[in-house]
Design a protein around this motif. Structure first.
Motif, mmCIF file in Angstrom:
data_model
loop_
_atom_site.group_PDB
_atom_site.id
_atom_site.type_symbol
_atom_site.label_atom_id
_atom_site.label_comp_id
_atom_site.label_asym_id
_atom_site.label_seq_id
_atom_site.Cartn_x
_atom_site.Cartn_y
_atom_site.Cartn_z
ATOM 1 N N ARG A 177 0.815 -1.221 0.000
ATOM 2 C CA ARG A 177 0.000 0.000 0.000
ATOM 3 C C ARG A 177 0.846 1.269 0.000
ATOM 4 O O ARG A 177 0.589 2.206 0.744
ATOM 5 C CB ARG A 177 -0.950 0.023 1.196
ATOM 6 N N GLY A 178 1.860 1.310 -0.824
ATOM 7 C CA GLY A 178 2.675 2.517 -0.912
ATOM 8 C C GLY A 178 4.122 2.240 -0.608
ATOM 9 O O GLY A 178 4.463 1.196 -0.054
ATOM 10 N N ARG A 179 4.980 3.170 -0.963
ATOM 11 C CA ARG A 179 6.400 2.986 -0.730
ATOM 12 C C ARG A 179 6.955 3.959 0.306
ATOM 13 O O ARG A 179 7.769 3.598 1.133
ATOM 14 C CB ARG A 179 7.177 3.135 -2.036
ATOM 15 N N CYS A 180 6.520 5.227 0.263
ATOM 16 C CA CYS A 180 7.070 6.244 1.152
ATOM 17 C C CYS A 180 6.286 6.301 2.461
ATOM 18 O O CYS A 180 5.085 6.036 2.499
ATOM 19 C CB CYS A 180 7.055 7.608 0.469
ATOM 20 N N THR A 181 6.973 6.640 3.548
ATOM 21 C CA THR A 181 6.342 6.684 4.862
ATOM 22 C C THR A 181 6.455 8.047 5.528
ATOM 23 O O THR A 181 5.886 8.256 6.599
ATOM 24 C CB THR A 181 6.977 5.633 5.793
ATOM 25 N N TRP A 182 7.196 8.972 4.931
ATOM 26 C CA TRP A 182 7.387 10.310 5.513
ATOM 27 C C TRP A 182 7.389 11.333 4.391
ATOM 28 O O TRP A 182 7.833 11.043 3.279
ATOM 29 C CB TRP A 182 8.728 10.375 6.249
ATOM 30 N N GLU A 183 6.870 12.520 4.690
ATOM 31 C CA GLU A 183 6.854 13.570 3.686
ATOM 32 C C GLU A 183 6.887 14.943 4.338
ATOM 33 O O GLU A 183 6.603 15.101 5.530
ATOM 34 C CB GLU A 183 5.606 13.468 2.810
ATOM 35 N N LYS A 184 7.271 15.932 3.552
ATOM 36 C CA LYS A 184 7.166 17.322 4.002
ATOM 37 C C LYS A 184 6.895 18.209 2.782
ATOM 38 O O LYS A 184 7.174 17.836 1.640
ATOM 39 C CB LYS A 184 8.444 17.778 4.708
ATOM 40 N N SER A 185 6.292 19.364 3.042
ATOM 41 C CA SER A 185 6.012 20.380 2.022
ATOM 42 C C SER A 185 5.098 19.867 0.915
ATOM 43 O O SER A 185 5.276 20.196 -0.264
ATOM 44 C CB SER A 185 7.323 20.906 1.405
ATOM 45 N N ARG A 186 4.102 19.056 1.287
ATOM 46 C CA ARG A 186 3.126 18.562 0.300
ATOM 47 C C ARG A 186 2.439 19.744 -0.396
ATOM 48 O O ARG A 186 2.069 20.736 0.223
ATOM 49 C CB ARG A 186 2.078 17.687 0.980
ATOM 50 N N CYS A 212 4.277 -13.167 7.404
ATOM 51 C CA CYS A 212 4.196 -11.802 7.932
ATOM 52 C C CYS A 212 4.061 -10.781 6.799
ATOM 53 O O CYS A 212 4.720 -10.891 5.763
ATOM 54 C CB CYS A 212 5.435 -11.493 8.750
ATOM 55 N N LYS A 213 3.210 -9.775 6.992
ATOM 56 C CA LYS A 213 3.008 -8.717 6.001
ATOM 57 C C LYS A 213 3.215 -7.347 6.638
ATOM 58 O O LYS A 213 2.919 -7.153 7.820
ATOM 59 C CB LYS A 213 1.591 -8.803 5.412
ATOM 60 N N LEU A 214 3.695 -6.408 5.832
ATOM 61 C CA LEU A 214 3.936 -5.044 6.290
ATOM 62 C C LEU A 214 3.099 -4.082 5.459
ATOM 63 O O LEU A 214 3.180 -4.080 4.235
ATOM 64 C CB LEU A 214 5.424 -4.686 6.155
ATOM 65 N N VAL A 215 2.291 -3.271 6.150
ATOM 66 C CA VAL A 215 1.374 -2.358 5.471
ATOM 67 C C VAL A 215 1.567 -0.952 6.020
ATOM 68 O O VAL A 215 1.747 -0.771 7.237
ATOM 69 C CB VAL A 215 -0.092 -2.793 5.681
ATOM 70 N N VAL A 216 1.528 0.044 5.151
ATOM 71 C CA VAL A 216 1.574 1.444 5.589
ATOM 72 C C VAL A 216 0.146 1.980 5.644
ATOM 73 O O VAL A 216 -0.662 1.716 4.756
ATOM 74 C CB VAL A 216 2.450 2.307 4.655
ATOM 75 N N HIS A 217 -0.168 2.693 6.721
ATOM 76 C CA HIS A 217 -1.490 3.294 6.899
ATOM 77 C C HIS A 217 -1.355 4.812 6.770
ATOM 78 O O HIS A 217 -0.635 5.445 7.548
ATOM 79 C CB HIS A 217 -2.067 2.935 8.267
ATOM 80 N N HIS A 218 -2.012 5.397 5.807
ATOM 81 C CA HIS A 218 -1.898 6.833 5.578
ATOM 82 C C HIS A 218 -2.787 7.597 6.551
ATOM 83 O O HIS A 218 -3.957 7.275 6.736
ATOM 84 C CB HIS A 218 -2.277 7.158 4.130
ATOM 85 N N VAL A 219 -2.200 8.616 7.192
ATOM 86 C CA VAL A 219 -2.934 9.433 8.166
ATOM 87 C C VAL A 219 -2.768 10.902 7.820
ATOM 88 O O VAL A 219 -1.820 11.293 7.136
ATOM 89 C CB VAL A 219 -2.429 9.166 9.603
ATOM 90 N N ILE A 220 -3.683 11.726 8.331
ATOM 91 C CA ILE A 220 -3.656 13.161 8.039
ATOM 92 C C ILE A 220 -2.821 13.914 9.067
ATOM 93 O O ILE A 220 -2.104 14.856 8.745
ATOM 94 C CB ILE A 220 -5.087 13.727 8.022
ATOM 95 N N TYR A 221 -2.864 13.476 10.313
ATOM 96 C CA TYR A 221 -2.256 14.251 11.397
ATOM 97 C C TYR A 221 -0.750 14.440 11.271
ATOM 98 O O TYR A 221 -0.226 15.527 11.442
ATOM 99 C CB TYR A 221 -2.571 13.590 12.752
ATOM 100 N N SER A 222 -0.027 13.389 10.945
ATOM 101 C CA SER A 222 1.432 13.373 11.079
ATOM 102 C C SER A 222 2.139 13.375 9.739
ATOM 103 O O SER A 222 1.577 12.974 8.713
ATOM 104 C CB SER A 222 1.851 12.118 11.864
ATOM 105 N N ASP A 223 3.407 13.845 9.726
ATOM 106 C CA ASP A 223 4.216 13.744 8.511
ATOM 107 C C ASP A 223 4.767 12.335 8.325
ATOM 108 O O ASP A 223 5.280 12.003 7.267
ATOM 109 C CB ASP A 223 5.365 14.762 8.531
ATOM 110 N N HIS A 224 4.659 11.492 9.354
ATOM 111 C CA HIS A 224 5.003 10.071 9.263
ATOM 112 C C HIS A 224 3.733 9.248 9.181
ATOM 113 O O HIS A 224 2.767 9.506 9.904
ATOM 114 C CB HIS A 224 5.791 9.609 10.490
ATOM 115 N N ASP A 225 3.728 8.233 8.333
ATOM 116 C CA ASP A 225 2.637 7.265 8.318
ATOM 117 C C ASP A 225 3.014 6.077 9.187
ATOM 118 O O ASP A 225 4.152 5.596 9.150
ATOM 119 C CB ASP A 225 2.368 6.771 6.889
ATOM 120 N N PRO A 226 2.089 5.573 9.996
ATOM 121 C CA PRO A 226 2.368 4.369 10.783
ATOM 122 C C PRO A 226 2.480 3.150 9.875
ATOM 123 O O PRO A 226 1.853 3.085 8.819
ATOM 124 C CB PRO A 226 1.152 4.269 11.719
ATOM 125 N N ILE A 227 3.280 2.175 10.314
ATOM 126 C CA ILE A 227 3.424 0.922 9.576
ATOM 127 C C ILE A 227 3.093 -0.239 10.499
ATOM 128 O O ILE A 227 3.234 -0.144 11.703
ATOM 129 C CB ILE A 227 4.842 0.747 8.996
#
Length: 227
Positions: A177-186, A212-227
């Motif tokens: 569900r995506g590759r990047c987990t952190w962002e800034k200046s969207r 075992c599986k690893l999934v990224v969950h996109h959130v609005i609050y933080s510049d980091h997405d939880p995994i």
């Protein structure tokens, strides 16, 4: 067992607490590892109970940065081995017998301290022969594909991190569900996205948990997405 790792900055922030509560309610993790909590032990323990976790081990923040917390519910038998400002290291137990090792890791955020993070991983690697699972915010990348926008990540850092992982024989879990987990200046020309929140495991751990599986969950609050 379901675990979540999140660098989300600020347990004392009401918006952060609501976002965390929503995440825990929707994903129902058995264990939660938080970085940059920016709070004291009492706040983290109260929040742990509020979120339904019977146990919490935490490391205080240093000034206006840092702070770690590892929370887990009654279904997990966990023994804390060691902790400092960059990691919490535990053994996961079954009938009071150690079966595997879990480390919540927070790499130094300063670029000048990349090698300190690598050396810390090396030191942790030799402390136990148990099957090993390592997750958290490593503040580091291993491929040019791990970064989008702005300047390229220095090749020397990419090579250095990969060399350490090869040396201590850790294998990365693929991210869904995506590759990047952190962002800034969207939304600007300076928009930057990186994959710095990661999960690694030893070959012996993979043998125990091959599905075992690893999934990224996109959130609005933080510049980091939880995994």
């Amino acid at each position: 067992m379901k675990t979540i790792s999140w660098n989300y900055r600020g347990l004392g922030n009401s918006r952060a607490v609501r976002a965390l509560g929503d995440l825990v309610k929707s994903r129902k993790p058995n264990m939660l590892f938080l970085m940059e909590t920016l709070s004291n032990t009492d706040i983290r323990r109260k929040l742990s109970k509020k979120m339904g976790f019977e146990h919490c081990w935490s490391v205080d923040s240093q000034g206006r940065s840092g702070g770690l917390a590892l929370m887990w519910d009654k279904s997990i038998h966990c023994e804390v081995v060691e902790a400092d400002s960059n990691f919490i290291d535990v053994n996961i137990l079954n009938n009071n017998v150690s079966i595997w090792r879990l480390t919540g890791f927070y790499g130094y955020p300063e670029r000048t301290r990349r090698r300190d993070s690598w050396e810390l991983l090396r030191c942790l690697a030799v402390k136990s022969s148990l099957p090993w699972f390592v997750f958290g915010d490593f503040n580091d990348m291993i491929s040019e594909k791990d970064k989008k926008g702005n300047h390229k990540h220095p090749q020397a850092f990419l090579n250095g991190f990969k060399e350490v992982l090869d040396e201590i024989q850790l294998i990365e879990l693929d991210l869904m569900r995506g590759r990047c987990t952190w962002e800034k200046s969207r939304g600007t020309l300076g928009w930057v996205r990186e994959r710095i929140d990661r999960v690694f495991a030893s070959a012996s751990w993979w043998k125990k948990f091959p599905l075992c599986k690893l999934v990224v969950h996109h959130v609005i609050y933080s510049d980091h997405d939880p995994i």
